[in-house]
Scaffold this motif. Structure first.
Motif, PDB file in Angstrom:
ATOM      1  N   ALA A   9       0.846  -1.209   0.000  1.00 30.41           N
ATOM      2  CA  ALA A   9       0.000   0.000   0.000  1.00 30.41           C
ATOM      3  C   ALA A   9       0.876   1.252   0.000  1.00 30.41           C
ATOM      4  N   TRP A  10       1.931   1.262   0.814  1.00 29.63           N
ATOM      5  CA  TRP A  10       2.865   2.409   0.825  1.00 29.63           C
ATOM      6  C   TRP A  10       3.560   2.517  -0.539  1.00 29.63           C
ATOM      7  N   ALA A  11       3.970   1.375  -1.100  1.00 30.77           N
ATOM      8  CA  ALA A  11       4.671   1.395  -2.399  1.00 30.77           C
ATOM      9  C   ALA A  11       3.752   1.939  -3.494  1.00 30.77           C
ATOM     10  N   LYS A  12       2.495   1.497  -3.496  1.00 25.80           N
ATOM     11  CA  LYS A  12       1.545   1.979  -4.504  1.00 25.80           C
ATOM     12  C   LYS A  12       1.344   3.483  -4.392  1.00 25.80           C
ATOM     13  N   ALA A  13       1.440   4.000  -3.171  1.00 24.94           N
ATOM     14  CA  ALA A  13       1.270   5.450  -2.953  1.00 24.94           C
ATOM     15  C   ALA A  13       2.550   6.220  -3.289  1.00 24.94           C
ATOM     16  N   GLY A  14       3.598   5.498  -3.681  1.00 22.69           N
ATOM     17  CA  GLY A  14       4.807   6.174  -4.161  1.00 22.69           C
ATOM     18  C   GLY A  14       5.921   6.334  -3.141  1.00 22.69           C
ATOM     19  N   PHE A  15       5.802   5.667  -1.992  1.00 23.42           N
ATOM     20  CA  PHE A  15       6.857   5.771  -0.965  1.00 23.42           C
ATOM     21  C   PHE A  15       7.914   4.682  -1.176  1.00 23.42           C
ATOM     22  N   PRO A  16       9.205   5.028  -0.979  1.00 24.01           N
ATOM     23  CA  PRO A  16      10.223   3.973  -0.916  1.00 24.01           C
ATOM     24  C   PRO A  16      10.029   3.240   0.412  1.00 24.01           C
ATOM     25  N   VAL A  17       9.873   1.931   0.369  1.00 17.09           N
ATOM     26  CA  VAL A  17       9.450   1.226   1.587  1.00 17.09           C
ATOM     27  C   VAL A  17      10.179  -0.105   1.752  1.00 17.09           C
ATOM     28  N   ILE A  18      10.465  -0.413   3.015  1.00 13.63           N
ATOM     29  CA  ILE A  18      11.091  -1.695   3.355  1.00 13.63           C
ATOM     30  C   ILE A  18      10.200  -2.427   4.345  1.00 13.63           C
ATOM     31  N   GLY A  19       9.888  -3.666   4.032  1.00  6.68           N
ATOM     32  CA  GLY A  19       9.168  -4.538   4.962  1.00  6.68           C
ATOM     33  C   GLY A  19      10.176  -5.392   5.703  1.00  6.68           C
ATOM     34  N   TYR A  20       9.986  -5.530   7.022  1.00 12.20           N
ATOM     35  CA  TYR A  20      10.957  -6.231   7.874  1.00 12.20           C
ATOM     36  C   TYR A  20      10.180  -7.264   8.669  1.00 12.20           C
ATOM     37  N   ASP A  21      10.620  -8.491   8.698  1.00 13.97           N
ATOM     38  CA  ASP A  21       9.890  -9.490   9.485  1.00 13.97           C
ATOM     39  C   ASP A  21      10.852 -10.553   9.974  1.00 13.97           C
ATOM     40  N   ILE A  22      10.566 -11.042  11.177  1.00 14.18           N
ATOM     41  CA  ILE A  22      11.432 -12.032  11.812  1.00 14.18           C
ATOM     42  C   ILE A  22      11.308 -13.410  11.158  1.00 14.18           C
ATOM     43  N   ALA A  23      10.223 -13.648  10.414  1.00 15.65           N
ATOM     44  CA  ALA A  23       9.993 -14.968   9.813  1.00 15.65           C
ATOM     45  C   ALA A  23      10.446 -14.972   8.350  1.00 15.65           C
ATOM     46  N   PRO A  24      11.502 -15.722   8.024  1.00 19.42           N
ATOM     47  CA  PRO A  24      11.970 -15.750   6.634  1.00 19.42           C
ATOM     48  C   PRO A  24      10.883 -16.198   5.653  1.00 19.42           C
ATOM     49  N   SER A  25       9.995 -17.078   6.082  1.00 17.24           N
ATOM     50  CA  SER A  25       8.931 -17.535   5.166  1.00 17.24           C
ATOM     51  C   SER A  25       7.945 -16.420   4.854  1.00 17.24           C
ATOM     52  N   ALA A  26       7.734 -15.507   5.796  1.00 22.26           N
ATOM     53  CA  ALA A  26       6.877 -14.349   5.525  1.00 22.26           C
ATOM     54  C   ALA A  26       7.540 -13.478   4.452  1.00 22.26           C
ATOM     55  N   ILE A  27       8.841 -13.289   4.589  1.00 26.28           N
ATOM     56  CA  ILE A  27       9.591 -12.468   3.621  1.00 26.28           C
ATOM     57  C   ILE A  27       9.515 -13.102   2.226  1.00 26.28           C
ATOM     58  N   ASP A  28       9.615 -14.439   2.149  1.00 26.92           N
ATOM     59  CA  ASP A  28       9.484 -15.115   0.844  1.00 26.92           C
ATOM     60  C   ASP A  28       8.120 -14.822   0.226  1.00 26.92           C
ATOM     61  N   LEU A  29       7.054 -14.907   1.061  1.00 25.34           N
ATOM     62  CA  LEU A  29       5.698 -14.641   0.554  1.00 25.34           C
ATOM     63  C   LEU A  29       5.567 -13.195   0.092  1.00 25.34           C
ATOM     64  N   CYS A  30       6.169 -12.268   0.848  1.00 26.73           N
ATOM     65  CA  CYS A  30       6.153 -10.840   0.466  1.00 26.73           C
ATOM     66  C   CYS A  30       6.766 -10.639  -0.907  1.00 26.73           C
ATOM     67  N   ARG A  31       7.947 -11.231  -1.092  1.00 21.94           N
ATOM     68  CA  ARG A  31       8.676 -11.007  -2.352  1.00 21.94           C
ATOM     69  C   ARG A  31       7.896 -11.590  -3.533  1.00 21.94           C
ATOM     70  N   GLU A  32       7.345 -12.799  -3.317  1.00 24.04           N
ATOM     71  CA  GLU A  32       6.586 -13.484  -4.368  1.00 24.04           C
ATOM     72  C   GLU A  32       5.397 -12.617  -4.815  1.00 24.04           C
ATOM     73  N   LYS A  33       4.604 -12.183  -3.836  1.00 25.80           N
ATOM     74  CA  LYS A  33       3.382 -11.421  -4.119  1.00 25.80           C
ATOM     75  C   LYS A  33       3.712 -10.068  -4.761  1.00 25.80           C
ATOM     76  N   THR A  34       4.768  -9.435  -4.289  1.00 25.75           N
ATOM     77  CA  THR A  34       5.128  -8.102  -4.796  1.00 25.75           C
ATOM     78  C   THR A  34       5.611  -8.204  -6.241  1.00 25.75           C
ATOM     79  N   ARG A  35       6.360  -9.277  -6.514  1.00 27.55           N
ATOM     80  CA  ARG A  35       6.834  -9.508  -7.891  1.00 27.55           C
ATOM     81  C   ARG A  35       5.635  -9.748  -8.808  1.00 27.55           C
ATOM     82  N   GLU A  36       4.703 -10.604  -8.353  1.00 29.07           N
ATOM     83  CA  GLU A  36       3.505 -10.910  -9.153  1.00 29.07           C
ATOM     84  C   GLU A  36       2.738  -9.640  -9.529  1.00 29.07           C
ATOM     85  N   LEU A  37       2.700  -8.699  -8.582  1.00 34.91           N
ATOM     86  CA  LEU A  37       1.918  -7.471  -8.804  1.00 34.91           C
ATOM     87  C   LEU A  37       2.715  -6.383  -9.517  1.00 34.91           C
TER      88      LEU A  37
END
Ligand SMILES: C[S@@+](CC[C@H](N)C(=O)[O-])C[C@H]1O[C@@H](n2cnc3c(N)ncnc32)[C@H](O)[C@@H]1O
Length: 194
Positions: free
Chosen positions: A54-82
């Motif tokens: 949502a922040w990225a779509k609004a034009g902000f440079p943004v970093i998502g940070y999470d303790i779970a590597p599997s969450a980060i994998d899901l983030c990257r996958e979904k963001t690439r798809e979109l």
């Protein structure tokens, strides 16, 4: 109390917090504030990344940070798809040194996810990751639950913990996911200059 095994929760897909869309309160905030400078944003405890996108779509440079590597994998996958651009980094927001100083930290269901005994660490982490004068936008979950996660908080607790270090810009009851209506409160804070 045992700390939550976040990585295990993602691996077994035991993710009741996953709503498939960003926080409605954040979506409304971004729509209401087109004037904001597009400066760097950190979303700690980003889960599968809806709020980051949502922040990225609004034009902000943004970093998502999470303790779970599997969450980060899901983030990257979904963001690439979109076809969106956002960075995702695995790490512990409470313990790690900042990867860079941020203008914004956006909190949504991380405070209520951590052990209540570690709440002062959350306060200190927000201070550490933000530039002086940086802004902290939070969607807090005002539920009475003490057996979590999620662990509840109150408006009074938020004011008591953050106001020594931050000036309150605004607070309001946001639009929420259906099952959280009336249970959330947003706080927009500005870090005090030293
Ligand atoms: C309740 S989930 C919420 C996820 C996301 N914010 C959402 O609303 O969909 C809490 C998230 O915080 C992450 N988390 C817990 N402790 C953390 C820490 N110390 N540093 C970074 N992430 C953490 C978990 O892995 C999980 O993704």
């Amino acid at each position: 109390m045992q700390n939550t095994d976040w990585e295990g929760r993602y691996q077994s897909r035991d993710m009741p917090w996953e709503k498939g869309e960003p926080s409605p309160g954040l979506v409304d905030f971004l729509a209401a504030h087109p004037e904001l400078a597009r400066t760097p944003v950190l979303v700690p405890g980003c889960g599968t990344g809806h709020d980051v996108r949502a922040w990225a779509k609004a034009g902000f440079p943004v970093i998502g940070y999470d303790i779970a590597p599997s969450a980060i994998d899901l983030c990257r996958e979904k963001t690439r798809e979109l076809g969106l651009t956002a960075a995702f980094v695995p790490g512990d927001f409470l313990a790690d040194p900042p990867t860079q100083p941020f203008d914004w930290v956006f909190e949504h269901t991380l405070f209520c996810a951590i052990d209540p005994g570690r709440r002062e660490e959350h306060v200190q982490a927000v201070i550490r990751w933000l530039k002086p004068g940086g802004q902290y936008l939070a969607v807090n979950y005002l539920i009475p639950d003490t057996e979590g996660p999620p662990f509840g908080t109150t408006r009074e607790e938020q004011i008591e913990r953050y106001s020594p270090h931050f000036d309150l810009v605004e607070e309001w009851v946001p639009r929420s996911y259906e099952n959280r209506t009336g249970l959330e409160r947003m706080f927009w804070w500005k870090r005090k200059e030293p």
